[in-house]
Design an enzyme around this catalytic site. Structure first.
Site, PDB file in Angstrom:
ATOM      1  N   ASN A 130       0.885  -1.279   0.157  1.00 57.49           N
ATOM      2  CA  ASN A 130       0.165   0.043   0.112  1.00 57.49           C
ATOM      3  C   ASN A 130       0.701   1.409  -0.009  1.00 57.49           C
ATOM      4  O   ASN A 130       1.732   1.261   0.472  1.00 57.49           O
ATOM      5  CB  ASN A 130      -1.144   0.043   1.134  1.00 57.49           C
ATOM      6  CG  ASN A 130      -0.507  -0.065   2.473  1.00 57.49           C
ATOM      7  OD1 ASN A 130       0.274  -0.952   2.529  1.00 57.49           O
ATOM      8  ND2 ASN A 130      -1.337   0.464   3.258  1.00 57.49           N
ATOM      9  N   GLU A 171       0.678   5.153   0.460  1.00 51.77           N
ATOM     10  CA  GLU A 171      -0.491   6.243   1.279  1.00 51.77           C
ATOM     11  C   GLU A 171      -0.039   7.807   0.892  1.00 51.77           C
ATOM     12  O   GLU A 171       1.051   7.964   0.569  1.00 51.77           O
ATOM     13  CB  GLU A 171      -0.542   6.236   2.709  1.00 51.77           C
ATOM     14  CG  GLU A 171      -1.439   4.781   3.238  1.00 51.77           C
ATOM     15  CD  GLU A 171      -1.483   4.810   4.507  1.00 51.77           C
ATOM     16  OE1 GLU A 171      -0.916   5.548   5.549  1.00 51.77           O
ATOM     17  OE2 GLU A 171      -2.300   3.787   4.908  1.00 51.77           O
ATOM     18  N   CYS A 199      -4.456   0.735  -2.402  1.00 50.88           N
ATOM     19  CA  CYS A 199      -3.989  -0.759  -1.430  1.00 50.88           C
ATOM     20  C   CYS A 199      -3.095  -1.208  -2.287  1.00 50.88           C
ATOM     21  O   CYS A 199      -2.876  -0.992  -3.557  1.00 50.88           O
ATOM     22  CB  CYS A 199      -5.539  -1.258  -1.600  1.00 50.88           C
ATOM     23  SG  CYS A 199      -6.889  -0.546  -0.700  1.00 50.88           S
ATOM     24  N   GLU A 218      -3.200  -4.494  -3.203  1.00 54.71           N
ATOM     25  CA  GLU A 218      -3.937  -5.300  -4.342  1.00 54.71           C
ATOM     26  C   GLU A 218      -3.713  -4.590  -5.528  1.00 54.71           C
ATOM     27  O   GLU A 218      -3.361  -5.078  -6.565  1.00 54.71           O
ATOM     28  CB  GLU A 218      -5.187  -5.898  -4.103  1.00 54.71           C
ATOM     29  CG  GLU A 218      -5.429  -6.523  -2.582  1.00 54.71           C
ATOM     30  CD  GLU A 218      -5.484  -5.791  -1.293  1.00 54.71           C
ATOM     31  OE1 GLU A 218      -4.914  -4.759  -1.153  1.00 54.71           O
ATOM     32  OE2 GLU A 218      -6.178  -6.242  -0.370  1.00 54.71           O
ATOM     33  N   CYS A 270     -10.379  -4.707  -0.280  1.00 57.60           N
ATOM     34  CA  CYS A 270     -11.723  -3.720  -0.021  1.00 57.60           C
ATOM     35  C   CYS A 270     -12.326  -3.806  -1.559  1.00 57.60           C
ATOM     36  O   CYS A 270     -12.167  -4.585  -2.595  1.00 57.60           O
ATOM     37  CB  CYS A 270     -11.422  -2.336  -0.058  1.00 57.60           C
ATOM     38  SG  CYS A 270     -10.460  -1.546  -1.603  1.00 57.60           S
ATOM     39  N   CYS A 316     -10.622  -2.886  -4.758  1.00 63.43           N
ATOM     40  CA  CYS A 316      -9.827  -3.827  -5.290  1.00 63.43           C
ATOM     41  C   CYS A 316     -10.326  -5.084  -5.706  1.00 63.43           C
ATOM     42  O   CYS A 316      -9.924  -5.777  -6.857  1.00 63.43           O
ATOM     43  CB  CYS A 316      -8.728  -4.149  -4.019  1.00 63.43           C
ATOM     44  SG  CYS A 316      -7.624  -2.965  -3.642  1.00 63.43           S
TER      45      CYS A 316
END
Ligand code: THU
Length: 157
Positions: free
Chosen positions: A61, A63, A72, A74, A110, A113
């Site tokens: 990830n 940020e 993310c 993924e 999520c 993703c």
């Protein structure tokens, strides 16, 4: 009126029962999680994608101070795989999360993703085996569609 029940199936595999490639994906996802850029959440997620050509692409990830600009693990991984190997199907994706130096219980991708996973499956007409990695067990699903049964697809356009 009728009620429709949707069931999902997954297997729970203790770490010592993973096969060689599954163990490699687990380890690579864990390594990737250590490289996460997560100064805001301190929630470190790693992912490792196995491609049909045997290549393993990893990601973590990323940020951002403007929170929604982050991404993310993924999607970082799937987009890196697609950018570098646009014609190569993804066969499997391992996902792991760490917090305070500890491996978390299995986390699920999520919704966004899951959408990208399903788009990748559709693009290559190939299911992606999902490995949700925990400290002692890995949950294995045969397709990302199980995670998001009501996904939005090109058929809806
Ligand atoms: N995150 C992922 O990378 N993957 C997931 O499956 C769930 C959440 C990231 C996003 C954010 O950087 C941090 O974890 C906390 O939500």
């Amino acid at each position: 009126m009728r009620t429709i029940t949707h069931e999902i199936e997954f297997t729970e595999v203790p770490l010592h029962e993973l096969n060689e490639i599954e163990k490699t994906l687990y380890d690579k996802a864990l390594d990737a999680s250590q490289k996460a850029y997560a100064p805001y959440s301190r929630f470190h997620v790693g992912a490792a994608a196995l491609l049909e050509n045997g290549q393993i692409v990893t990601g973590c990830n990323q940020e951002n101070a403007a929170y929604p600009s982050g991404l993310c693990a993924e999607r970082v991984t799937l987009f890196a795989a697609a950018a570098n190997y646009p014609d190569t199907p993804v066969e499997a994706l391992a996902i792991i999360a760490c917090q305070n130096g500890q491996i978390k219980e299995q986390i699920s991708p999520c919704g966004a993703c899951c959408q990208v996973l399903i788009e990748t499956e559709t693009r290559f007409d190939r299911p992606i085996k999902i490995m949700l990695c925990g400290k002692e067990q890995v949950r294995i699903l045969s397709s990302s569609r199980m995670l998001l049964p009501f996904s939005f697809t090109s058929n809806d356009l």
